[in-house]
Design an enzyme around this catalytic site. Structure first.
Site, PDB file in Angstrom:
ATOM      1  N   PRO A  90      12.963  20.232  15.244  1.00 20.63           N
ATOM      2  CG  PRO A  90      14.275  22.100  14.712  1.00 20.63           C
ATOM      3  CD  PRO A  90      14.585  20.791  14.951  1.00 20.63           C
TER       4      PRO A  90
ATOM      5  CD  GLU B 248      23.286  23.402   9.923  1.00 23.02           C
ATOM      6  OE1 GLU B 248      22.974  24.292   9.239  1.00 23.02           O
ATOM      7  OE2 GLU B 248      23.603  23.649  10.985  1.00 23.02           O
TER       8      GLU B 248
ATOM      9  NE  ARG C  79       3.453  16.964  35.998  1.00 25.16           N
ATOM     10  CZ  ARG C  79       2.262  17.004  35.743  1.00 25.16           C
ATOM     11  NH1 ARG C  79       1.631  16.545  34.858  1.00 25.16           N
ATOM     12  NH2 ARG C  79       1.496  17.594  36.801  1.00 25.16           N
TER      13      ARG C  79
ATOM     14  CG  ASP D 178      -1.783  18.970  35.796  1.00 24.67           C
ATOM     15  OD1 ASP D 178      -1.305  18.986  36.614  1.00 24.67           O
ATOM     16  OD2 ASP D 178      -1.479  17.696  34.945  1.00 24.67           O
TER      17      ASP D 178
HETATM   18  N1  ADE Z   1      16.172  20.400  18.404  1.00 25.55           N
HETATM   19  C1  ADE Z   1      16.261  21.536  18.245  1.00 25.55           C
HETATM   20  N2  ADE Z   1      15.246  22.317  18.370  1.00 25.55           N
HETATM   21  C2  ADE Z   1      14.054  21.611  18.863  1.00 25.55           C
HETATM   22  C3  ADE Z   1      12.630  21.927  19.215  1.00 25.55           C
HETATM   23  N3  ADE Z   1      12.234  23.036  19.009  1.00 25.55           N
HETATM   24  N4  ADE Z   1      11.877  20.832  19.418  1.00 25.55           N
HETATM   25  C4  ADE Z   1      12.612  19.549  19.313  1.00 25.55           C
HETATM   26  N5  ADE Z   1      13.938  19.286  19.344  1.00 25.55           N
HETATM   27  C5  ADE Z   1      14.624  20.448  18.746  1.00 25.55           C
END
Ligand code: ADE
Length: 250
Positions: free
Chosen positions: A87, A114, A152, A167
Site C-alpha cells: 500500500p 504486516e 491485455r 480504452d
Molecule cells: N497489499 C496490501 N494492500 C495493497 C494495495 N493497496 N496495493 C498493493 N498491494 C497491497
C-alpha cells in the site's frame, strides 16, 4: 513475456491466470506465467518465512532470505523488473501498465504479513506498487490487477486490436457511452447519430461524450493531456450547455 509471481498462496492464481484473455494469452504463447511459493526458498527446516520485528511491537515481518533466494532462482541471466505489491507503493496507473508491457520479464512479489524486511525494499525490488488507497489482506489481488492490465496490452492478447487503443485512460480520457441493439429498449432510445452511418459525425460525437464524461467524473484528467483544437472547441460547447442547463433550472 515471462511473469513470475512469488506468493505464499499460489492456489489463489489458478482461476485468474487460466481464464479468459489471460488464459488465452498463455495458450497462444504470448506470455508465460510461473507461480512460485517462496516458502520453498526458506532456509529453515520448517519453511519459516517471517519473524518478529526487531525493536518489538505486534505483527510479523517477512524475512529477507526466502524472497532473495526466490527472486535469484527465477531471474536466470537478465535482470527482471521486481515489483513489490504494497500500500505504500507508487499509485498504479495505465501509464505504468504500458511501461511494464514493454518488459521481457516481470517478477511480482506478494506479501501477506504486516511488513517486509526493509532490505527487501532497498536491495531486491526495482518498483513498489499500490493499486489504491486501501489495505488488502495481501498483495495477491494487487498482483492479479497488474498482470491483467499488462497482459491485455501485449500484441495479440486481445482479439480486437482496436479495443486496447480506444480504452479509457489510454487516450487520457474516459470512454464515451456505447450502445448495441435494440435501437429502443423500454422506451429508451439509442442516440440518432449512432444510427446515421455518418462516420465523421459519429467520431465527433464520441469525442464530445468522452470529454463530457471526463469533465463530469474526473476533471483532473483534462489537465494531464494535450488538448487538440477540436477538443477545445467541444469543451467550450459543453461549458455553454452546462451554463444553459443551469439557467433553465433557475
Ligand atoms: N497489499 C496490501 N494492500 C495493497 C494495495 N493497496 N496495493 C498493493 N498491494 C497491497
Amino acid at each position: 513475456m515471462r511473469i513470475d509471481i512469488l506468493t505464499l498462496f499460489p492456489e489463489m492464481f489458478e482461476g485468474v491466470l487460466g481464464a479468459s484473455i489471460l488464459g488465452k494469452a498463455a495458450e497462444k504463447g504470448i506470455v508465460q506465467y510461473r507461480v512460485v511459493n517462496f516458502r520453498d526458498y526458506s532456509e529453515s527446516k520448517h519453511g519459516t518465512v517471517d519473524d518478529m520485528p526487531y525493536g518489538g511491537g505486534g505483527g510479523m515481518v517477512l524475512k529477507p532470505e526466502p524472497l532473495f533466494n526466490a527472486v535469484e532462482a527465477v531471474s536466470e541471466q537478465a535482470k527482471p523488473r521486481v515489483i513489490l505489491m504494497c500500500p505504500q507503493g507508487k499509485p498504479y496507473r495505465q501509464q505504468l501498465a504500458e511501461e511494464l508491457s514493454q518488459e521481457q520479464h516481470l517478477v511480482l512479489v506478494c506479501g501477506h504479513y504486516e511488513g517486509y524486511d526493509e532490505r527487501i525494499r532497498e536491495h531486491l525490488v526495482t518498483d513498489e506498487v499500490s493499486i489504491g488507497d486501501y489495505v488488502l489482506t495481501g498483495g495477491e489481488l494487487a498482483a492479479m490487477v497488474v498482470v491483467d492490465s499488462v497482459v491485455r496490452l501485449l500484441p495479440g492478447a486481445l482479439g480486437n486490436e482496436r479495443s486496447a487503443v480506444a480504452d479509457s485512460f489510454s487516450t487520457g480520457l474516459l470512454e464515451h457511452p456505447h450502445y448495441t441493439r435494440p435501437p429502443e429498449f423500454r422506451g429508451w432510445k439509442v442516440p440518432d447519430i449512432l444510427l446515421s452511418g455518418h462516420h465523421a459525425n459519429i467520431e465527433h460525437w464520441r469525442l464530445k461524450e468522452s470529454l463530457r464524461r471526463t469533465m463530469e467524473r474526473r476533471p483532473e484528467l483534462l489537465d494531464q493531456i494535450e488538448l487538440t483544437p477540436e477538443m477545445k472547441a467541444l469543451l467550450a460547447e459543453l461549458e455553454e450547455e452546462r451554463k444553459n442547463s443551469g439557467r433553465a433550472k433557475d
